[in-house]
Enzyme design. Structure first.
Site, PDB file in Angstrom:
ATOM      1  CG  ASP A 194     -41.582  29.469  21.240  1.00 24.23           C
ATOM      2  OD1 ASP A 194     -41.830  28.336  20.199  1.00 24.23           O
ATOM      3  OD2 ASP A 194     -41.360  30.638  20.800  1.00 24.23           O
TER       4      ASP A 194
ATOM      5  CB  SER B 130     -38.133  28.807  20.680  1.00 24.21           C
ATOM      6  OG  SER B 130     -38.559  28.817  21.828  1.00 24.21           O
TER       7      SER B 130
ATOM      8  NE  ARG C 259     -38.123  34.841  29.411  1.00 19.96           N
ATOM      9  CZ  ARG C 259     -39.273  34.547  29.681  1.00 19.96           C
ATOM     10  NH1 ARG C 259     -39.952  35.162  30.613  1.00 19.96           N
ATOM     11  NH2 ARG C 259     -40.058  33.520  29.270  1.00 19.96           N
TER      12      ARG C 259
HETATM   13  C1  BGC Z   1     -38.797  28.221  15.262  1.00 21.35           C
HETATM   14  C2  BGC Z   1     -40.062  27.380  16.183  1.00 21.35           C
HETATM   15  C3  BGC Z   1     -40.481  28.391  17.393  1.00 21.35           C
HETATM   16  C4  BGC Z   1     -41.101  29.760  16.674  1.00 21.35           C
HETATM   17  C5  BGC Z   1     -41.676  30.864  17.536  1.00 21.35           C
HETATM   18  C6  BGC Z   1     -39.674  29.370  14.652  1.00 21.35           C
HETATM   19  O1  BGC Z   1     -38.737  30.256  13.935  1.00 21.35           O
HETATM   20  O2  BGC Z   1     -38.483  27.382  14.196  1.00 21.35           O
HETATM   21  O3  BGC Z   1     -39.351  26.469  16.898  1.00 21.35           O
HETATM   22  O4  BGC Z   1     -41.529  27.752  18.124  1.00 21.35           O
HETATM   23  O5  BGC Z   1     -40.104  30.329  16.018  1.00 21.35           O
HETATM   24  O6  BGC Z   1     -40.650  31.017  18.476  1.00 21.35           O
END
Ligand code: BGC
Length: 507
Positions: free
Chosen positions: A247, A193, A131
């Site tokens: 995130d 994320s 996004r």
């Molecule tokens: C990632 C995190 C992320 C989480 C939620 C995990 O697989 O390693 O960095 O915050 O997913 O999206």
């Protein structure tokens, strides 16, 4: 410092559980030998966390199902042990000792203060849709938001990382053009994320991919630098990448806008993670100059909890199978117990075993049921809706979709499996959340939560409320849905980054 941490991460994968105990966590040394401590009387906890027993007239079937699920039901003693292990891993991680928890410094030392002003771009990469968002803030409040979604094809998610970043830059250009902002200088917050080693607010070294991404060529590289380079190669926009965040961090920031008491954030979606506000003096990993910060947000990366073996005492054969079938094996142990990418798969693996044992569906399996990933977590939520509502609408529909022939017992067993697997996830999340609450020296804490699992599972929230209260009885807390932290939060973090940059350049 950073490279030291990277070496630690690499060597951790080679440390077996026993070795880990020997290297010593104080509490663990005491616990390592089962004879060294009496098993505490935990009947109160055992009964508080127990799900309703399976009701089946066929006692053989009932026994078979109960035996198959026995190890998924956590005992009170296991719950307390997980709590101790998590606490210890948090402590070790924050002190840069070997730990499966990254406890990453985000370098975000303050929350929005209502002075955020102007136009910001936010990028959100984590799921199959990328996004790009334009946010306009006035006195810290959002007055305009334009969003565009771009689907990321599998060949980009699993291919060459440079091409993925070129695609992200192409989307940024397309978006900026569509908003007629080609000539405008735009500060940008990048929600990336995935686990990163942060060396500053705008430096995030990718540690490993998770969820449905795996582009090995760029592991170990700085996500911000790759984005900047891809944007510069095109040279058709004037964006300035000021911050990279996770995130969870965006959710905490967004939560803080909704409720000032927010100090913990959780993502319970395809992936899972948590972050919280830590005292700055406890944080060892801090590259660059400190500026008298009192607090800082720590990204725990709890998905990797147990990757060093400390959670092996709850691992079942089903979990091993789910790991074997996953994109990156021996990685993200905790995420594979609790998140939306895997809950449906755990259920599927259990169901296949019970079909093989002729307990379910008269021993006849379907091709769909044998396909990894075919039983999604949305099915688990729908079947749970039937259980909570005491009806039987969604379950038969799902079984039809999977090409299975079933009777009333099969439906009851399916409901029981989904309940058991969901309940374990709720408990595990609650154990860690309760531990974090106890770590914070606050009388009343709001926990911001986002993610599809949390939003669509019909009773995750009520279980969490019950279990967190049970495990941190002294702490007052509230779970708050804080939607789209990865978008709005990223814009706000870009605004905070701008403020800090201006402030530090004056000192
Ligand atoms: C990632 C995190 C992320 C989480 C939620 C995990 O697989 O390693 O960095 O915050 O997913 O999206």
């Amino acid at each position: 410092m950073g490279s030291e941490k990277e070496t630690i991460k690499r060597s951790l994968t080679n440390i077996g559980q026993e070795d880990y105990y020997i290297r010593g966590i104080e509490g663990w040394n005491k616990m390592a030998s089962p004879t060294s401590r009496p098993e505490p009387a935990l009947s109160w906890l055992d009964s508080a966390i127990r799900v309703k027993p399976l009701q089946l007239a066929d006692s053989w079937k009932k026994q078979q199902v109960e035996d198959a699920l026995k190890k998924i039901h956590l005992t009170g003693a296991q719950v307390l042990r997980i709590k101790e292990v998590f606490h210890s891993e948090v402590e070790r991680g924050i002190h840069e000792q070997p730990s499966s928890l990254q406890m990453e410094n985000t370098y975000i030392p303050e929350l929005p203060n209502g002075t955020e002003e102007g136009m910001f771009l936010a990028l959100d990469l984590g799921g199959t849709n990328f996004r790009v968002i334009l946010l306009e803030l006035s006195n810290g409040a959002l007055i305009r938001e334009n969003v565009k979604r771009y689907h990321i094809r599998e060949e980009l998610r699993l291919g060459c990382g440079e091409r993925l970043f070129d695609f992200l830059a192409e989307c940024v250009s397309d978006f900026v053009r569509s908003q007629n902002l080609g000539g405008t200088r735009l500060p940008l917050g990048f929600t990336f994320s995935f686990p990163m080693i942060q060396k500053g607010l705008d430096v995030g070294i990718l540690l490993t991919w998770t969820k449905s991404f795996n582009c090995p060529s760029v592991v170990g590289r700085d996500a911000v630098q790759m984005l900047r380079e891809a944007i510069n190669r095109r040279g058709d926009t004037h964006v300035e990448v000021l911050a990279v965040l996770n995130d969870t961090t965006g959710t905490l920031i967004q939560g803080a806008v909704l409720d000032k008491k927010t100090a913990i954030a959780l993502i319970l979606g395809t992936g899972s993670n948590a972050c919280y506000i830590e005292r700055a003096d406890r944080v060892q990993h801090w590259e660059g100059q400190r500026h008298g910060e009192k607090e800082v947000i720590i990204d725990i990366e709890w998905g990797a909890f147990g990757d060093n073996g400390v959670l092996d005492f709850i691992k079942t054969d089903y979990d091993r199978k789910v790991d074997e079938n996953s994109l990156i094996t021996n990685s993200f142990t905790f995420e594979k117990y609790i998140s939306g990418k895997y809950l449906g798969e755990i259920v599927r693996v259990i169901v296949v075993k019970l079909v093989e044992d002729c307990v379910l569906f008269g021993g006849t399996v379907s091709d769909a049921l044998l396909t990894t990933g075919a039983f999604t977590t949305s099915f688990v939520s729908l079947i749970e809706q039937d259980t909570v509502g005491n009806n039987c609408e969604n379950t038969p529909e799902i079984l039809d979709k999977l090409g299975l022939s079933y009777n009333a017992d099969d439906i009851a067993i399916m409901k029981y499996i989904c309940e058991t697997v969901s309940n374990r996830a709720a408990l595990l999340v609650s154990i860690c959340t309760a531990t974090l609450l106890e770590r914070l020296d606050r009388p009343d804490t709001t926990i911001a939560v986002d993610g599809s699992l949390y939003k669509y599972h019909p009773r995750l929230k009520s279980w969490m409320n019950k279990y967190i209260h049970l495990l941190a009885p002294e702490k007052k807390f509230k779970l708050l849905l804080a939607e789209d932290g990865s978008g709005k939060g990223a814009g706000l973090v870009a605004a905070i980054a701008l403020r800090l940059k201006q402030r530090f350049s004056q000192t």
